[in-house]
Design a protein around this motif. Sequence first.
Motif, PDB file in Angstrom:
ATOM      1  N   MET A   1       0.828  -1.203   0.000  1.00 46.13           N
ATOM      2  CA  MET A   1       0.000   0.000   0.000  1.00 46.13           C
ATOM      3  C   MET A   1       0.865   1.257   0.000  1.00 46.13           C
ATOM      4  O   MET A   1       0.541   2.246  -0.662  1.00 46.13           O
ATOM      5  CB  MET A   1      -0.928  -0.013   1.222  1.00 46.13           C
ATOM      6  N   ASP A   2       1.977   1.235   0.772  1.00 46.30           N
ATOM      7  CA  ASP A   2       2.872   2.394   0.810  1.00 46.30           C
ATOM      8  C   ASP A   2       3.407   2.718  -0.581  1.00 46.30           C
ATOM      9  O   ASP A   2       3.568   3.878  -0.948  1.00 46.30           O
ATOM     10  CB  ASP A   2       4.039   2.132   1.762  1.00 46.30           C
ATOM     11  N   PHE A   3       3.681   1.656  -1.352  1.00 46.87           N
ATOM     12  CA  PHE A   3       4.204   1.827  -2.699  1.00 46.87           C
ATOM     13  C   PHE A   3       3.242   2.642  -3.560  1.00 46.87           C
ATOM     14  O   PHE A   3       3.620   3.630  -4.179  1.00 46.87           O
ATOM     15  CB  PHE A   3       4.454   0.455  -3.327  1.00 46.87           C
ATOM     16  N   PHE A   4       1.981   2.240  -3.578  1.00 40.86           N
ATOM     17  CA  PHE A   4       0.996   2.913  -4.421  1.00 40.86           C
ATOM     18  C   PHE A   4       0.671   4.311  -3.909  1.00 40.86           C
ATOM     19  O   PHE A   4       0.434   5.231  -4.699  1.00 40.86           O
ATOM     20  CB  PHE A   4      -0.270   2.061  -4.522  1.00 40.86           C
TER      21      PHE A   4
ATOM     22  N   TYR B   1       2.774   6.296  -2.273  1.00 38.98           N
ATOM     23  CA  TYR B   1       3.910   7.160  -2.626  1.00 38.98           C
ATOM     24  C   TYR B   1       3.864   7.506  -4.103  1.00 38.98           C
ATOM     25  O   TYR B   1       4.092   8.658  -4.490  1.00 38.98           O
ATOM     26  CB  TYR B   1       5.233   6.477  -2.284  1.00 38.98           C
ATOM     27  N   PHE B   2       3.573   6.520  -4.929  1.00 40.72           N
ATOM     28  CA  PHE B   2       3.540   6.744  -6.374  1.00 40.72           C
ATOM     29  C   PHE B   2       2.471   7.768  -6.743  1.00 40.72           C
ATOM     30  O   PHE B   2       2.727   8.680  -7.538  1.00 40.72           O
ATOM     31  CB  PHE B   2       3.262   5.423  -7.098  1.00 40.72           C
ATOM     32  N   SER B   3       1.287   7.637  -6.183  1.00 41.10           N
ATOM     33  CA  SER B   3       0.199   8.552  -6.514  1.00 41.10           C
ATOM     34  C   SER B   3       0.447   9.961  -5.986  1.00 41.10           C
ATOM     35  O   SER B   3       0.073  10.952  -6.623  1.00 41.10           O
ATOM     36  CB  SER B   3      -1.127   8.014  -5.971  1.00 41.10           C
ATOM     37  N   ASN B   4       1.093  10.052  -4.819  1.00 38.68           N
ATOM     38  CA  ASN B   4       1.349  11.369  -4.209  1.00 38.68           C
ATOM     39  C   ASN B   4       2.541  12.096  -4.832  1.00 38.68           C
ATOM     40  O   ASN B   4       2.670  13.314  -4.677  1.00 38.68           O
ATOM     41  CB  ASN B   4       1.583  11.225  -2.703  1.00 38.68           C
TER      42      ASN B   4
ATOM     43  N   LEU C   1       7.606  11.346 -12.763  1.00 41.55           N
ATOM     44  CA  LEU C   1       7.563  11.582 -14.204  1.00 41.55           C
ATOM     45  C   LEU C   1       8.728  12.461 -14.643  1.00 41.55           C
ATOM     46  O   LEU C   1       9.356  12.215 -15.685  1.00 41.55           O
ATOM     47  CB  LEU C   1       6.239  12.241 -14.592  1.00 41.55           C
ATOM     48  N   GLU C   2       9.057  13.465 -13.850  1.00 41.14           N
ATOM     49  CA  GLU C   2      10.179  14.354 -14.168  1.00 41.14           C
ATOM     50  C   GLU C   2      11.494  13.584 -14.186  1.00 41.14           C
ATOM     51  O   GLU C   2      12.309  13.738 -15.095  1.00 41.14           O
ATOM     52  CB  GLU C   2      10.243  15.476 -13.128  1.00 41.14           C
TER      53      GLU C   2
ATOM     54  N   LEU D   1      12.183   1.285  -3.704  1.00 39.97           N
ATOM     55  CA  LEU D   1      11.387   0.314  -4.447  1.00 39.97           C
ATOM     56  C   LEU D   1      10.701   0.968  -5.645  1.00 39.97           C
ATOM     57  O   LEU D   1      10.707   0.408  -6.753  1.00 39.97           O
ATOM     58  CB  LEU D   1      10.338  -0.313  -3.529  1.00 39.97           C
ATOM     59  N   VAL D   2      10.138   2.152  -5.439  1.00 42.13           N
ATOM     60  CA  VAL D   2       9.476   2.857  -6.543  1.00 42.13           C
ATOM     61  C   VAL D   2      10.483   3.146  -7.653  1.00 42.13           C
ATOM     62  O   VAL D   2      10.206   2.911  -8.836  1.00 42.13           O
ATOM     63  CB  VAL D   2       8.823   4.165  -6.046  1.00 42.13           C
ATOM     64  N   GLY D   3      11.655   3.665  -7.278  1.00 41.48           N
ATOM     65  CA  GLY D   3      12.683   3.957  -8.274  1.00 41.48           C
ATOM     66  C   GLY D   3      13.105   2.722  -9.044  1.00 41.48           C
ATOM     67  O   GLY D   3      13.211   2.741 -10.275  1.00 41.48           O
ATOM     68  N   ALA D   4      13.316   1.611  -8.327  1.00 36.74           N
ATOM     69  CA  ALA D   4      13.758   0.375  -8.964  1.00 36.74           C
ATOM     70  C   ALA D   4      12.686  -0.180  -9.903  1.00 36.74           C
ATOM     71  O   ALA D   4      12.988  -0.644 -11.011  1.00 36.74           O
ATOM     72  CB  ALA D   4      14.115  -0.660  -7.897  1.00 36.74           C
ATOM     73  N   VAL D   5      11.429  -0.122  -9.466  1.00 36.76           N
ATOM     74  CA  VAL D   5      10.331  -0.655 -10.285  1.00 36.76           C
ATOM     75  C   VAL D   5      10.150   0.173 -11.556  1.00 36.76           C
ATOM     76  O   VAL D   5       9.972  -0.375 -12.652  1.00 36.76           O
ATOM     77  CB  VAL D   5       9.013  -0.681  -9.469  1.00 36.76           C
TER      78      VAL D   5
END
Length: 216
Positions: free
Chosen positions: A1-4, A6-9, A15-16, A185-189
């Motif tokens: 849940m933290d992953f999603f 963080y990604f949405s926020n 994107l930058e 994790l977000v960066g790696a994914v």
Amino acid sequence: MDFFNYFSNNYSQILEYTVEHVQLVGLAIIISILIGVPLGIYLTTNEDLAGTVLQISSIMMTIPSIALFGIMIPILSTIGQGIGFLPALIALVLYSQLPIIRNTYTGINNVDPNIRDAAKGLGMTTMQRLLKVEIPNAMPLIMAGIRTATVLNIGIGAIAAYIGAGGLGSLINQGISRSNNTMVLVGAVVVSILAILVDYLLKYIEKRFTPKGIKN
């Protein structure tokens, strides 16, 4: 849940970073193709030089990226470019040379001699044979080298954040510094997804420009 969450926020920031990453890797691959493909073609006419160039390229691949960045910092500092985009770009171009040169060299060398003879029989010049016969027939192998170099550079490009080159590596770097596993994790994914998407795009380009008779 933290992953999603963080990604949405942080979607705009991610994107930058992704755009920065694509710009760095994209420019590096374009330069690498402009250098590696013509060089690989030329090496088919000079076997002695081919062995030397391929050996040097192989050695270059064994140098750890962090070490290569470290070597270039004092060199490029003399022109005020010790850190940032330029050293990262040069490193990625150097790492790209082996797969592109080797596959181009091998692809052109492996063109069926009978096809070359037929082209000569039709009165084609050397340049016409190269552009209309040899390169199209070697396209699958050449594109395989470009795909390998691109995916490799997407991964190495993440490490370039340590010398201020930006890109998705910045997200991973910040996550490590802050002990934030979600950022890492977000960066790696995102790096992995980018590599997969680009590989599929290049695969499509390969199929588009490969003659139907020699497609896999």
